[in-house]
Design a protein around this motif. Sequence first.
Motif, PDB file in Angstrom:
ATOM      1  N   HIS A  96      -0.301 -32.247  16.620  1.00  0.00           N
ATOM      2  CA  HIS A  96       1.107 -32.448  15.762  1.00  0.00           C
ATOM      3  C   HIS A  96       1.156 -33.674  15.213  1.00  0.00           C
ATOM      4  CE1 HIS A  96       2.330 -34.241  19.729  1.00  0.00           C
ATOM      5  NE2 HIS A  96       3.057 -34.871  19.233  1.00  0.00           N
ATOM      6  N   GLN A  97       0.072 -34.582  15.469  1.00  0.00           N
ATOM      7  CA  GLN A  97       0.126 -36.260  14.897  1.00  0.00           C
ATOM      8  C   GLN A  97      -0.859 -36.294  13.796  1.00  0.00           C
ATOM      9  OE1 GLN A  97      -0.849 -38.560  18.595  1.00  0.00           O
ATOM     10  NE2 GLN A  97       1.428 -38.981  18.979  1.00  0.00           N
ATOM     11  N   ILE A  98      -1.592 -35.374  13.543  1.00  0.00           N
ATOM     12  CA  ILE A  98      -2.713 -35.436  12.532  1.00  0.00           C
ATOM     13  C   ILE A  98      -2.046 -35.945  11.279  1.00  0.00           C
ATOM     14  CG2 ILE A  98      -4.475 -34.081  11.204  1.00  0.00           C
ATOM     15  CD1 ILE A  98      -5.017 -32.536  13.933  1.00  0.00           C
ATOM     16  N   ALA A  99      -1.006 -35.249  10.567  1.00  0.00           N
ATOM     17  CA  ALA A  99      -0.710 -35.415   9.408  1.00  0.00           C
ATOM     18  C   ALA A  99      -0.096 -36.662   9.283  1.00  0.00           C
ATOM     19  CB  ALA A  99       0.436 -34.295   9.085  1.00  0.00           C
ATOM     20  N   MET A 100       0.731 -37.274  10.285  1.00  0.00           N
ATOM     21  CA  MET A 100       1.438 -38.455  10.109  1.00  0.00           C
ATOM     22  C   MET A 100       0.322 -39.548  10.185  1.00  0.00           C
ATOM     23  SD  MET A 100       3.861 -40.181  13.026  1.00  0.00           S
ATOM     24  CE  MET A 100       2.520 -40.157  14.600  1.00  0.00           C
ATOM     25  N   GLN A 101      -0.850 -39.632  11.147  1.00  0.00           N
ATOM     26  CA  GLN A 101      -1.898 -40.450  11.358  1.00  0.00           C
ATOM     27  C   GLN A 101      -2.824 -40.616  10.124  1.00  0.00           C
ATOM     28  OE1 GLN A 101      -2.905 -42.300  13.956  1.00  0.00           O
ATOM     29  NE2 GLN A 101      -1.321 -41.685  15.496  1.00  0.00           N
ATOM     30  N   LEU A 102      -2.744 -39.386   9.595  1.00  0.00           N
ATOM     31  CA  LEU A 102      -3.636 -39.567   8.281  1.00  0.00           C
ATOM     32  C   LEU A 102      -2.720 -40.178   7.112  1.00  0.00           C
ATOM     33  CD1 LEU A 102      -5.404 -35.849   7.875  1.00  0.00           C
ATOM     34  CD2 LEU A 102      -6.542 -38.200   8.234  1.00  0.00           C
ATOM     35  N   ARG A 103      -1.795 -40.164   7.062  1.00  0.00           N
ATOM     36  CA  ARG A 103      -0.567 -40.693   6.060  1.00  0.00           C
ATOM     37  C   ARG A 103      -0.752 -41.949   6.209  1.00  0.00           C
ATOM     38  NH1 ARG A 103       2.687 -36.227   6.312  1.00  0.00           N
ATOM     39  NH2 ARG A 103       3.882 -37.470   8.160  1.00  0.00           N
ATOM     40  N   GLN A 104      -0.619 -42.539   7.412  1.00  0.00           N
ATOM     41  CA  GLN A 104      -0.824 -44.115   7.937  1.00  0.00           C
ATOM     42  C   GLN A 104      -2.015 -44.343   7.458  1.00  0.00           C
ATOM     43  OE1 GLN A 104       0.448 -44.873  11.652  1.00  0.00           O
ATOM     44  NE2 GLN A 104      -0.343 -46.886  11.710  1.00  0.00           N
ATOM     45  N   LEU A 105      -3.172 -43.731   7.809  1.00  0.00           N
ATOM     46  CA  LEU A 105      -4.426 -44.145   7.368  1.00  0.00           C
ATOM     47  C   LEU A 105      -4.599 -44.609   5.815  1.00  0.00           C
ATOM     48  CD1 LEU A 105      -7.552 -44.950   7.990  1.00  0.00           C
ATOM     49  CD2 LEU A 105      -7.921 -42.555   8.017  1.00  0.00           C
ATOM     50  N   PHE A 106      -4.185 -43.537   5.059  1.00  0.00           N
ATOM     51  CA  PHE A 106      -4.368 -43.731   3.604  1.00  0.00           C
ATOM     52  C   PHE A 106      -3.461 -44.727   3.168  1.00  0.00           C
ATOM     53  CE2 PHE A 106      -6.210 -39.260   3.989  1.00  0.00           C
ATOM     54  CZ  PHE A 106      -7.461 -39.543   4.049  1.00  0.00           C
ATOM     55  N   ASP A 107      -2.183 -44.793   3.618  1.00  0.00           N
ATOM     56  CA  ASP A 107      -1.250 -46.042   3.365  1.00  0.00           C
ATOM     57  C   ASP A 107      -2.218 -47.274   3.620  1.00  0.00           C
ATOM     58  OD1 ASP A 107       0.660 -44.499   2.434  1.00  0.00           O
ATOM     59  OD2 ASP A 107       1.934 -44.497   3.974  1.00  0.00           O
ATOM     60  N   ASN A 108      -2.830 -47.413   4.781  1.00  0.00           N
ATOM     61  CA  ASN A 108      -3.298 -48.652   4.992  1.00  0.00           C
ATOM     62  C   ASN A 108      -4.661 -48.869   4.082  1.00  0.00           C
ATOM     63  OD1 ASN A 108      -1.980 -49.250   7.341  1.00  0.00           O
ATOM     64  ND2 ASN A 108      -3.383 -48.398   8.668  1.00  0.00           N
ATOM     65  N   VAL A 109      -5.351 -47.695   3.767  1.00  0.00           N
ATOM     66  CA  VAL A 109      -6.475 -48.108   2.702  1.00  0.00           C
ATOM     67  C   VAL A 109      -5.777 -48.632   1.366  1.00  0.00           C
ATOM     68  CG1 VAL A 109      -8.219 -46.794   1.511  1.00  0.00           C
ATOM     69  CG2 VAL A 109      -7.852 -46.161   3.817  1.00  0.00           C
ATOM     70  N   GLY A 110      -4.894 -48.037   1.086  1.00  0.00           N
ATOM     71  CA  GLY A 110      -4.201 -48.531  -0.303  1.00  0.00           C
ATOM     72  C   GLY A 110      -3.825 -50.204   0.072  1.00  0.00           C
ATOM     73  N   ALA A 111      -3.347 -50.518   1.112  1.00  0.00           N
ATOM     74  CA  ALA A 111      -2.998 -52.055   1.452  1.00  0.00           C
ATOM     75  C   ALA A 111      -4.193 -52.760   1.297  1.00  0.00           C
ATOM     76  CB  ALA A 111      -2.041 -52.007   2.469  1.00  0.00           C
ATOM     77  N   TRP A 112      -5.228 -52.450   2.101  1.00  0.00           N
ATOM     78  CA  TRP A 112      -6.841 -53.270   2.169  1.00  0.00           C
ATOM     79  C   TRP A 112      -6.993 -53.386   0.655  1.00  0.00           C
ATOM     80  CZ3 TRP A 112      -9.374 -48.865   5.630  1.00  0.00           C
ATOM     81  CH2 TRP A 112      -8.704 -49.128   6.877  1.00  0.00           C
ATOM     82  N   GLN A 113      -7.001 -52.447  -0.290  1.00  0.00           N
ATOM     83  CA  GLN A 113      -7.343 -52.517  -1.570  1.00  0.00           C
ATOM     84  C   GLN A 113      -6.250 -53.372  -2.188  1.00  0.00           C
ATOM     85  OE1 GLN A 113      -7.354 -48.484  -2.546  1.00  0.00           O
ATOM     86  NE2 GLN A 113      -9.822 -48.300  -2.436  1.00  0.00           N
ATOM     87  N   GLU A 114      -4.982 -53.291  -2.235  1.00  0.00           N
ATOM     88  CA  GLU A 114      -4.043 -54.145  -2.981  1.00  0.00           C
ATOM     89  C   GLU A 114      -4.238 -55.583  -2.507  1.00  0.00           C
ATOM     90  OE1 GLU A 114       0.574 -54.436  -3.737  1.00  0.00           O
ATOM     91  OE2 GLU A 114      -0.232 -52.810  -2.561  1.00  0.00           O
ATOM     92  N   PHE A 115      -4.301 -55.937  -1.352  1.00  0.00           N
ATOM     93  CA  PHE A 115      -4.371 -57.141  -0.879  1.00  0.00           C
ATOM     94  C   PHE A 115      -5.630 -57.845  -0.477  1.00  0.00           C
ATOM     95  CE2 PHE A 115      -0.405 -55.321   0.435  1.00  0.00           C
ATOM     96  CZ  PHE A 115       0.648 -56.274  -0.443  1.00  0.00           C
TER      97      PHE A 115
END
Length: 200
Positions: A99-118
């Motif tokens: 039940h945590q998979i979708a939420m954890q993936l959203r967080q991961l891909f948000d993090n990837v976007g932040a790594w790239q942006e900053f």
Amino acid sequence: MADPQGFDFQLDDGQTPLGPDEARGLKLSWVATRGDLNDAEGANIFTAMRWAAREIRKKRVVVSSEDFLRQLHARMFGEVWEWAGRFRLTERNIGVAPHQIAMQLRQLFDNVGAWQEFGAYLLDEQAARLHHQLTYIHPFPNGNGRCSRVMADLFLQSHGAQPFTWGPAPHDQRVRQRYLELVRQADTGDLEPLLRFVRS
């Protein structure tokens, strides 16, 4: 792993056993051994990588996204398994609760976007962290390691970089064992040895 069709798949270290319902999802009646399964999956994965490279070249996909991850897994394993591209519904000895998979993936891909942006990490480290977190989340019934390695390579290619070597050639059992050790070490927060390995 015993399959409902009556044959045994011997698991290598680091491979996730399938539950009975997942094992019944095998589409190919001619698969009778681990070698048969490896051949079928290998051909499917090769086709998927060609598709992904074409989509990236034409800029039709965002690699660091749940949608692309699902499409990639479905294309890597969809000719072999009915559940390809679908998140697992059962607990594993590794990975987050289903039940945590979708939420954890959203967080991961948000993090990837932040790594790239900053510019938080160099590109290789972004790809290695993406790979490691995908293996940690373990979203699918099987094929998570292979899918996460392909995701990391495609992420690099989408940014004009060369894919990882995933250790020194040839990729024999000794190299695989070392890779698994370094993934487990990364689970403790020490990513540096894995970063060196993926370019060795």
